[in-house]
Design a protein around this motif. Structure first.
Motif, mmCIF file in Angstrom:
data_model
loop_
_atom_site.group_PDB
_atom_site.id
_atom_site.type_symbol
_atom_site.label_atom_id
_atom_site.label_comp_id
_atom_site.label_asym_id
_atom_site.label_seq_id
_atom_site.Cartn_x
_atom_site.Cartn_y
_atom_site.Cartn_z
ATOM 1 N N SER A 6 -3.024 9.750 18.304
ATOM 2 C CA SER A 6 -3.201 9.739 19.700
ATOM 3 C C SER A 6 -2.032 9.527 20.432
ATOM 4 C CB SER A 6 -4.669 9.529 20.325
ATOM 5 O OG SER A 6 -4.565 8.175 20.080
ATOM 6 N N GLY A 7 -1.127 8.691 20.042
ATOM 7 C CA GLY A 7 -0.085 8.220 20.600
ATOM 8 C C GLY A 7 1.000 9.215 20.847
ATOM 9 N N GLY A 8 0.920 10.335 20.139
ATOM 10 C CA GLY A 8 1.869 11.447 20.286
ATOM 11 C C GLY A 8 2.875 11.621 19.201
ATOM 12 N N ILE A 9 3.485 12.599 19.339
ATOM 13 C CA ILE A 9 4.553 12.952 18.265
ATOM 14 C C ILE A 9 5.783 12.057 18.312
ATOM 15 C CG2 ILE A 9 5.549 14.990 19.600
ATOM 16 C CD1 ILE A 9 5.884 16.251 16.929
ATOM 17 N N GLY A 10 6.258 11.736 19.465
ATOM 18 C CA GLY A 10 7.237 10.978 19.683
ATOM 19 C C GLY A 10 7.023 9.442 19.267
ATOM 20 N N MET A 11 6.036 9.131 19.410
ATOM 21 C CA MET A 11 5.580 7.809 18.895
ATOM 22 C C MET A 11 5.556 7.978 17.258
ATOM 23 S SD MET A 11 2.135 5.633 19.058
ATOM 24 C CE MET A 11 1.765 6.406 17.695
ATOM 25 N N SER A 12 4.984 8.929 16.888
ATOM 26 C CA SER A 12 4.784 9.138 15.314
ATOM 27 C C SER A 12 6.234 9.186 14.684
ATOM 28 C CB SER A 12 4.202 10.423 15.064
ATOM 29 O OG SER A 12 2.691 10.421 15.760
ATOM 30 N N ARG A 13 7.143 9.826 15.278
ATOM 31 C CA ARG A 13 8.374 9.991 14.860
ATOM 32 C C ARG A 13 9.148 8.740 14.712
ATOM 33 N NH1 ARG A 13 9.547 15.645 17.848
ATOM 34 N NH2 ARG A 13 9.244 17.251 15.862
ATOM 35 N N ALA A 14 8.972 7.854 15.769
ATOM 36 C CA ALA A 14 9.755 6.685 15.708
ATOM 37 C C ALA A 14 9.240 5.616 14.474
ATOM 38 C CB ALA A 14 9.307 6.039 17.040
ATOM 39 N N ALA A 15 8.013 5.655 14.468
ATOM 40 C CA ALA A 15 7.579 4.785 13.118
ATOM 41 C C ALA A 15 8.095 5.577 11.924
ATOM 42 C CB ALA A 15 5.948 4.895 13.165
ATOM 43 N N VAL A 16 8.111 6.680 11.610
ATOM 44 C CA VAL A 16 8.715 7.329 10.596
ATOM 45 C C VAL A 16 10.190 6.851 10.415
ATOM 46 C CG1 VAL A 16 9.465 9.423 9.281
ATOM 47 C CG2 VAL A 16 6.859 8.971 10.337
ATOM 48 N N GLU A 17 11.004 7.402 11.407
ATOM 49 C CA GLU A 17 12.261 7.160 11.247
ATOM 50 C C GLU A 17 12.913 5.686 11.245
ATOM 51 O OE1 GLU A 17 13.553 9.312 14.927
ATOM 52 O OE2 GLU A 17 13.239 11.003 14.213
ATOM 53 N N GLU A 18 11.898 5.026 11.830
ATOM 54 C CA GLU A 18 12.529 3.403 11.927
ATOM 55 C C GLU A 18 12.290 2.904 10.522
ATOM 56 O OE1 GLU A 18 14.073 1.462 14.008
ATOM 57 O OE2 GLU A 18 14.099 2.679 15.910
ATOM 58 N N VAL A 19 11.118 3.347 9.976
ATOM 59 C CA VAL A 19 10.652 2.578 8.563
ATOM 60 C C VAL A 19 11.818 3.201 7.523
ATOM 61 C CG1 VAL A 19 8.789 2.594 6.625
ATOM 62 C CG2 VAL A 19 8.298 1.923 9.280
ATOM 63 N N ARG A 20 11.751 4.370 7.495
ATOM 64 C CA ARG A 20 12.607 5.211 6.595
ATOM 65 C C ARG A 20 14.140 4.823 6.558
ATOM 66 N NH1 ARG A 20 9.361 10.864 6.284
ATOM 67 N NH2 ARG A 20 7.543 9.831 5.385
ATOM 68 N N ALA B 161 15.892 2.577 3.632
ATOM 69 C CA ALA B 161 17.217 3.032 3.122
ATOM 70 C C ALA B 161 18.296 2.042 3.152
ATOM 71 C CB ALA B 161 17.589 4.564 3.744
ATOM 72 N N GLU B 162 18.347 1.294 4.086
ATOM 73 C CA GLU B 162 19.291 0.315 4.243
ATOM 74 C C GLU B 162 19.040 -0.849 3.343
ATOM 75 O OE1 GLU B 162 20.956 -0.760 8.579
ATOM 76 O OE2 GLU B 162 19.140 -1.787 8.283
ATOM 77 N N GLN B 163 17.927 -1.097 2.868
ATOM 78 C CA GLN B 163 17.677 -2.265 2.249
ATOM 79 C C GLN B 163 17.553 -1.788 0.688
ATOM 80 O OE1 GLN B 163 17.213 -5.536 3.223
ATOM 81 N NE2 GLN B 163 17.991 -4.477 5.360
ATOM 82 N N GLY B 164 17.380 -0.480 0.550
ATOM 83 C CA GLY B 164 17.329 -0.167 -0.908
ATOM 84 C C GLY B 164 16.031 -0.089 -1.418
ATOM 85 N N VAL B 165 14.823 -0.157 -0.662
ATOM 86 C CA VAL B 165 13.644 -0.312 -1.004
ATOM 87 C C VAL B 165 12.707 1.015 -0.897
ATOM 88 C CG1 VAL B 165 13.739 -2.954 -0.841
ATOM 89 C CG2 VAL B 165 12.653 -1.545 1.241
ATOM 90 N N ALA B 166 11.646 0.942 -1.558
ATOM 91 C CA ALA B 166 10.676 1.981 -1.159
ATOM 92 C C ALA B 166 10.008 2.115 -0.080
ATOM 93 C CB ALA B 166 9.873 2.023 -2.533
ATOM 94 N N ALA B 167 10.052 3.055 0.795
ATOM 95 C CA ALA B 167 9.137 2.993 2.188
ATOM 96 C C ALA B 167 7.869 2.950 1.993
ATOM 97 C CB ALA B 167 9.724 4.116 2.987
ATOM 98 N N PRO B 168 6.889 2.316 2.580
ATOM 99 C CA PRO B 168 5.396 2.635 2.425
ATOM 100 C C PRO B 168 5.044 3.722 3.195
ATOM 101 C CG PRO B 168 6.088 1.215 4.679
ATOM 102 C CD PRO B 168 7.402 1.389 3.816
ATOM 103 N N LEU B 169 3.999 4.104 2.536
ATOM 104 C CA LEU B 169 3.365 5.253 3.178
ATOM 105 C C LEU B 169 3.050 5.029 4.669
ATOM 106 C CD1 LEU B 169 0.748 6.652 0.299
ATOM 107 C CD2 LEU B 169 3.106 7.546 0.746
#
Length: 239
Positions: free
Chosen positions: A92-106, A110-118
């Motif tokens: 319910s926070g919207g698509i912008g909030m959702s994208r921010a979570a995905v982009e920041e975590v991934r 990638a930077e740390q060379g670790v698997a991203a959580p689901l």
């Protein structure tokens, strides 16, 4: 994305540290995936996640992050740094909030060379019945709203959603076979309904397309939690 294996996640919905220790000692490794919810996380913070990871458990941190995109993105990265295997945001926070979570975590992974959580999006709580839903002013059907939120989550790049098993087939049809479905509201025939409204049995949930089943009180409130967990796992395994 490779389809995730079907798993039972035990909900540690308590603020009692000793109770958590007892349940994990009793059930692990037969149950190896545990959900840290709002009560437990606000009681003990990242320490409880570290403890469970140190014991070899997989951890789903269920905080339903919901705030401005920048805040949610940073909070999601903080959870990723703890080594969680799954985290969720509220769609319910919207698509912008959702994208921010995905982009920041991934980006962090990638930077740390670790698997991203689901990263999973919450649609409509399984405790929400039609009376509560209608009182919020929604005019479309509950199922249609759940599916629309799931489609938005997929567009934002989420791995999947949290939804009632009753909406699983519709979400699967709309979002495809690789979209992860995490389903609370699981109640075996022998368990009490409690405050859940849109529920199914473990077998029904899997038949409807669920990947992960989140179960709490049918196991944690049972006289013999291990026996209750074994009965649910047997049903999941088709026995």
């Amino acid at each position: 994305m490779k389809r995730k294996e079907r798993k039972l996640i035990l909900a540690l919905d308590t603020g009692d540290r000793q109770r958590v220790n007892d349940l994990v000692k009793l059930l692990y490794p037969r149950v190896d995936y545990f959900k840290v919810g709002l009560e437990l996380f606000t009681s003990f913070g990242p320490e409880i996640v570290s403890q469970l990871k140190h014991q070899g458990c997989k951890v789903f941190v269920d905080l339903k992050l919901h705030d401005i995109p920048n805040t949610v993105g940073r909070a999601a990265v903080s959870l990723a740094k703890m080594g969680v295997d799954m985290l969720n945001i509220h769609l319910s926070g919207g698509i912008g909030m959702s994208r921010a979570a995905v982009e920041e975590v991934r980006h962090y992974a990638a930077e740390q060379g670790v698997a991203a959580p689901l990263i999973i999006g919450v649609t409509v709580l399984t405790s929400t019945g039609m009376t509560d839903y209608s009182s919020m002013g929604y005019t479309d059907t509950l199922e249609r709203r759940v599916v629309r939120l799931a489609q938005m989550g997929k567009e934002a790049g989420l791995d999947g959603v949290v939804a009632s098993p009753r909406e699983a087939q519709s979400i699967r049809a709309a979002c495809g076979p690789d979209f992860v479905l995490v389903t609370p509201g699981i109640r075996p025939l022998w368990a009490a309904k409690n405050d859940q409204q849109r529920i199914t049995t473990p077998k029904e949930a899997l038949d409807l397309g669920a990947d992960y089943l989140v179960v709490g009180r049918p196991i944690t409130a049972a006289q013999d939690p291990l026996s209750a967990a074994e009965k649910i796992l047997a049903e999941m395994e088709g026995e």
